[in-house]
Design an enzyme around this catalytic site. Structure first.
Site, short mmCIF file in Angstrom:
data_model
loop_
_atom_site.label_atom_id
_atom_site.label_comp_id
_atom_site.label_asym_id
_atom_site.label_seq_id
_atom_site.Cartn_x
_atom_site.Cartn_y
_atom_site.Cartn_z
N HIS A 36 -5.59 -1.18 -4.84
CA HIS A 36 -6.08 0.16 -3.88
C HIS A 36 -6.25 0.89 -4.57
CE1 HIS A 36 -2.21 -1.96 -1.81
NE2 HIS A 36 -2.97 -1.47 -0.47
N HIS A 42 -8.44 -1.34 0.65
CA HIS A 42 -7.47 -2.26 -0.03
C HIS A 42 -8.07 -3.17 0.13
CE1 HIS A 42 -4.36 -0.01 2.91
NE2 HIS A 42 -5.24 0.21 2.89
N LYS A 89 -13.67 -3.79 7.99
CA LYS A 89 -13.52 -4.44 6.65
C LYS A 89 -14.24 -5.45 6.60
CE LYS A 89 -10.76 -7.82 9.33
NZ LYS A 89 -9.38 -8.26 9.90
N CYS A 95 0.85 -1.10 0.02
CA CYS A 95 -0.42 0.03 -0.12
C CYS A 95 0.90 0.80 -0.11
CB CYS A 95 -0.89 0.20 1.03
SG CYS A 95 -0.63 -0.64 2.71
N GLN A 126 0.71 -10.86 -3.08
CA GLN A 126 -0.61 -10.72 -2.73
C GLN A 126 -0.63 -10.21 -3.78
OE1 GLN A 126 0.67 -7.99 0.31
NE2 GLN A 126 -1.47 -9.36 1.34
N ASP A 160 -3.06 -7.70 -4.90
CA ASP A 160 -3.11 -6.87 -4.77
C ASP A 160 -4.03 -5.73 -4.82
OD1 ASP A 160 -2.94 -5.35 -1.33
OD2 ASP A 160 -0.72 -4.92 -1.67
N ARG A 194 7.32 -10.81 5.54
CA ARG A 194 7.36 -11.03 6.50
C ARG A 194 7.52 -11.71 7.39
NH1 ARG A 194 0.61 -9.57 5.69
NH2 ARG A 194 0.74 -8.31 4.24
#
Length: 582
Positions: free
Chosen positions: A338, A464, A418, A287, A334, A336, A316
């Site tokens: 946004h 997200h 979320k 992000c 990911q 991912d 991570r």
């Protein structure tokens, strides 16, 4: 377990509800009672109910063997037959410290130390066994239904690899024998589908000690499977107005100071590396990089929404004890995205994301359940008005899509509400994968704005969302969902050409070339093996089509077993691929 907590989210969120929690909690105490009866030298640490059963940790030099588990389970049945009542007791903290010090129970002393001075300590006793516990339990051991000890394993004390290794015994319990047998059957099926075994058998991926745990190597077939899923993902995103972006794998610590990751996620980030005298970190999230792209120029309200999508690899730290094949790793990619939008656009954007999610998940033949996670009860950022607005937008989107959902009270992230989504696989297991989050934090930290119709700067609303989760985890789950029997459209190898004898080698090679040039992922088995062995190997590799060719097929220009012309077979495979037929 040993501290006094009025609110019990562990029970409120327990799969199966409070009754099953009580049953399994009681079974865990019966397990500990049986172990201390049979092995009086052990020290008891603790053990809670878990999602599919229970466990208890013990300090013992020798690992528990399968024979030990049989003895323990037999003693548990005796304790259940004795119908011992679960008795609730209280003492002071000081009395508890004195008791456990005298008994040499250092693990219990740790839990007692968490209670404030002057506080009370609660126990439960059944028979001779007494343990720190805040309950709840069944009325007596006789109320425990059907149970089974499943296995034993090592476990670090308090889950910290710096601590000593304890012995953990796992078990499960259900109200009836029928429920238990159905569960054990699912477990047997899940072992057959284990992605780690199938990943090796199907030559999809590997992990290497020389490189490090939790780091996946994708083999050619696994790489093709991933490529096909990613290409489908990209095509669907591009059709919906997303723009593909790419961001660096490392970044200056300054970026993560602004984002708050250093403050809130430092334990999940890898140690800094020195570059030109400045500390850099491997990125834990995508992000901040997407925000940097957005902020390279000013944006008008007329441009919004702006949707960035990235298959971005992040890193991570996960403790070695929780790493699990492709499903729990340290480096992962990911899916991912946004979205930057106005407050007025938020509900529509969430509805669009839910629509895209539905297309993706149903293509892979998953049913799913949605959960609306609301504001945490204690620590959260932003005002109540912001939380109410964001939560209502998520609710409106779910209702507009007519998606049934459950409310997870207090389950939101500290920075936003979320929608969490759990997939249900072919054998009924649930997996947390997609998530959609409204961010009330980063737009403020980075001053993410747009120019409104009034000519003034306004703060963006930021979404997200990850719909597959990560490629590693999603593929691992998908391997188990399909049992490795991939549908034709996503199968790494769609057809293997098997010559019936050496005389057909040239025709088999020519058929393989013709199919590949036509767009079919075909391989040719030219090994010096018998026909039966080649067919058996293709079956074990779970290739959708086995095409046997011999002199007759070569003469007729066909392929077996359906005696189709090669061109007709090619068109059939391409049509199944185009329609994503399973």
């Amino acid at each position: 377990m040993s501290t006094l907590v009025e609110d019990r989210p562990d029970i409120a969120r327990y799969p199966g509800g409070e009754a099953l929690y009580r049953l399994r909690h009681s079974a865990a105490h019966v397990l500990a009672a049986a172990v201390t009866d049979l092995f009086p030298e052990v020290k008891v640490a603790g053990g809670p109910p878990i999602e599919n059963g229970f466990y208890y940790d013990f300090a013992r030099e020798q690992p528990f063997t399968p024979a030990d588990l049989e003895k323990i389970e037999a003693r548990m049945r005796e304790i259940v037959a004795e119908n011992q009542p679960f008795e609730y007791l209280e003492t002071s903290r000081e009395e508890a410290i004195e008791r456990f010090t005298a008994a040499g129970e250092k693990y219990k002393l740790h839990f007692v130390s968490q209670i404030p001075p002057g506080g009370k300590v609660t126990y439960y006793r059944n028979g001779r066994f007494l343990d720190l516990c805040r309950g709840p339990h069944a009325g007596s051991t006789g109320e425990i239904g059907a149970f089974k000890l499943t296995h034993a394993a090592g476990a670090y004390w308090l889950g910290n690899e710096r601590n000593e290794m304890l012995q953990r015994i796992y078990g499960t319990a259900f109200p009836s024998q029928e429920d238990l047998e159905a569960y054990l059957k699912r477990i047997e099926e899940s072992l057959k589908r284990d992605h780690r075994r199938l990943g090796k058998d199907l030559d999809l991926f590997s992990v290497h000690e020389e490189v490090g745990p939790g780091l996946i190597h994708w083999h050619p077939r696994g790489g093709m499977l991933r490529h096909l899923i990613e290409q489908f993902w990209k095509d669907e995103h591009l059709r919906r107005g997303y723009q593909l972006v790419y961001t660096p794998h490392i970044a200056s610590e300054k970026l993560y100071e602004i984002s708050g990751h250093l403050e809130n996620y430092a334990d999940l980030m890898y140690a800094p590396m020195d570059i030109d005298g400045q500390p850099y970190r491997a990125k834990p999230m995508n992000c901040p990089g997407h925000i940097m792209i957005y902020k390279t120029r000013k944006h008008s309200y007329r441009e919004l929404p702006i949707r960035y999508a990235e298959l971005g690899t992040v890193y991570r730290y996960e403790r070695s004890g929780v790493l699990h094949g492709m499903e729990r790793v340290r480096g992962f990619t990911q899916d991912d995205s946004h979205v930057f939008c106005t407050r007025e656009q938020l509900a529509d954007e969430v509805a669009g994301i839910l629509d895209l999610m539905d297309v993706l998940l149903h293509t892979f033949k998953y049913d799913y359940t949605c959960y609306l996670a609301t504001r945490p009860h204690d620590k959260y950022l932003g005002s109540e008005e912001e939380w109410d607005f964001a939560t209502q937008a998520l609710r409106q989107a779910l209702e507009r899509r007519e998606l049934p959902f459950e409310v997870d009270e207090g389950g939101g992230a500290f920075y936003a509400p979320k929608i969490d989504v759990k997939l249900k696989d072919a054998i009924g297991r649930e997996w947390q994968c997609p998530t959609i989050q409204v961010d009330l934090n980063l737009p403020k930290r980075f001053r993410v704005t747009y120019t409104g119709s009034d000519g003034q700067e306004h703060e963006c609303v930021m979404l997200h969302r990850a719909l597959l989760g990560s490629m590693e985890r999603f593929v691992g789950i998908y391997i188990e969902h399909t049992g490795g029997e991939f549908p034709v459209w996503v199968a790494p190898v769609q057809a293997v050409i098997i010559p019936a004898n050496p005389k057909a080698f040239d025709y088999a090679a020519d058929t393989g070339r013709m199919l590949r040039e036509g767009g079919v992922r075909a391989e040719v088995d030219l090994r010096d093996e018998k026909l039966g062995a080649k067919i058996r190997d293709a079956e074990l590799e779970k290739v959708p089509y086995m095409v046997v060719v011999g002199p007759r097929e070569a003469e007729a220009g066909t392929v077996a077993p359906r005696r189709k012309h090669r061109q007709a077979f090619l068109e059939r495979v391409l049509e199944e691929t185009r329609q994503r037929i399973t």
